[in-house]
Design an enzyme around this catalytic site. Structure first.
Site: not given
Ligand code: UD1
Ligand code: UDP
Length: 360
Positions: A205-206
């Site tokens: 998750c970025h």
């Protein structure tokens, strides 16, 4: 032909692994690394593991605002084009490196070849959407990963320059997924090796949308922490501090935070995971190739063709929604292969070969 290829971010290295291998059989390639991703585990590890040729140039540009980053890259790439006088510029995907290279080339009347063209979220709120729309429209050749992406370009009046060749990420996936997975080389934030549990969920998750504040990432991690097996979260460096703080503050002990992992580890973590939760464009496709169910945390579908039979489901950054989607079962139709046959690079090179004399 002499072709300058520009890469800069992790997913582009993975695409270039397949692209450069094929391109160099028939053409002279000059490889430029913008420097956008620079940590060893975000950049060099892919060149080492995937046999990507050493870049001929590294511009060392990273960070700053999107405008600053793009402008610095553009200036550096322009100088390289002027020096090398290539016949074409090849770019992948939708990062700031893609946009900078495309703009530098088209301004010097060098034809642009765009691989992974035609994807659309439908909102300019996403920085990648701006990059991909602009690059598709300034390109001379657009190579789409799916029929849906080709249709989108045809609707935008770009049909005459666009081809559906399959997803070049699938080429890399097939090549590396069959290699043996020895000892995983995965470390925590302190550099200590982690042991991969037998049963785990894999998460990345970025995206800006999920990490601009604590709230969305806390929701996602809350959901993962309450699952029946631990989650391995390979954390992008931009979220390192936030992820650590959220896990400590909330006592999320069912989450294993790791540094970014190499491609071989990521592919094998994917193949062996119970399920995957991500906001990554590339990882959701790899989950699909591996037949592992995925939940994609974003408001918009990046790869709508994966969203069949619960194989990939959109979820909001909301723990109830994520857990509900994770609770559903997928069904797999083996005949359904929207990403081609894993030979995208061959098809791209065939079309480039035929087009050779037809310069801008
Ligand atoms: C970029 C792409 C995104 C892609 C992602 C892949 C754009 C607009 N976005 O986003 O589409 O999904 O790459 O991973 O180009 N950083 C480090 N070390 C690194 C790399 C980055 O510390 O090796 C930090 C830097 O502080 C940097 C921040 O991460 O400022 C964000 O990096 P950046 O390249 O700007 O954007 P990504 O979020 O990686
Ligand atoms: N990936 C990786 N190590 C990680 C996380 C992801 O090798 O720690 C790989 C993943 O398997 C996929 C690609 O990186 O092939 C996706 O890139 P990323 O999520 O950075 O960008 P996006 O696909 O969202 O543009």
């Amino acid at each position: 032909m002499k072709i300058v290829t520009v890469v800069g971010a992790r997913p582009q290295f993975i695409k270039a692994a397949a692209g450069s291998r094929q391109l160099r059989k028939e053409h002279k390639e000059i490889l430029v690394h913008t420097g956008q991703h620079f940590d060893d585990n975000m950049s060099a590890v892919f060149f080492r593991e995937m046999g990507i040729p050493e870049p001929d140039y590294n511009l060392g540009v990273s960070g700053g605002t999107h405008g600053q980053m793009t402008a610095k890259m553009l200036t550096g790439i322009e100088e390289i084009i002027q020096k090398e006088q290539p016949d074409a510029m090849l770019v992948y995907g939708d990062t700031n490196s893609t946009l900078a290279a495309g703009l530098a080339a088209v301004k010097l009347r060098i034809p642009v070849i765009h691989v992974e063209a035609g994807n659309r979220l439908g909102t300019l709120d996403s920085p990648e959407e701006v990059n991909r729309i602009t690059t598709d429209h300034i390109a001379t050749l657009d190579f789409c990963a799916t029929e849906d992406a080709l249709l989108k370009l045809q609707r935008e009046g770009l049909g005459d320059r666009s081809y559906c060749v399959g997803n070049i990420m699938y080429d890399s996936f097939l090549h590396f997924a069959d290699l043996p997975w020895g000892k995983a080389d995965i470390v925590d934030f302190d550099g200590n090796p982690i042991i991969v549990p037998d049963n785990y969920y894999y998460m990345t998750c970025h995206r800006q949308e999920n990490t601009y504040s604590d709230e969305p990432l806390t929701e996602i991690l809350f959901a993962m922490n309450s699952l029946d097996s631990p989650t391995i979260y390979a954390v992008h460096p931009r979220n390192h501090d936030r992820a650590k703080r959220i896990c400590e503050k909330n006592g999320f002990r069912n989450i294993i935070l790791t540094q970014p992992v190499g491609y071989l580890d990521s592919v094998h973590l994917t193949k062996n995971a119970k399920k995957i939760v991500t906001d990554s464009g590339g990882l959701q496709c790899e989950a699909f190739y591996a037949g592992v169910q995925c939940v994609f945390v974003l408001d918009y579908a990046v790869w709508p063709e994966t969203m069949v039979n619960n194989r990939n489901q959109l979820a909001k950054a909301d723990h109830i929604d994520i857990l509900e989607k994770l609770g559903k079962q997928q069904t797999i139709d083996p005949e359904y292969q929207p990403f081609g046959d894993g030979h995208a690079a061959v098809k791209i090179c065939e079309i480039i070969g035929k087009w050779e004399g037809n310069k801008l």
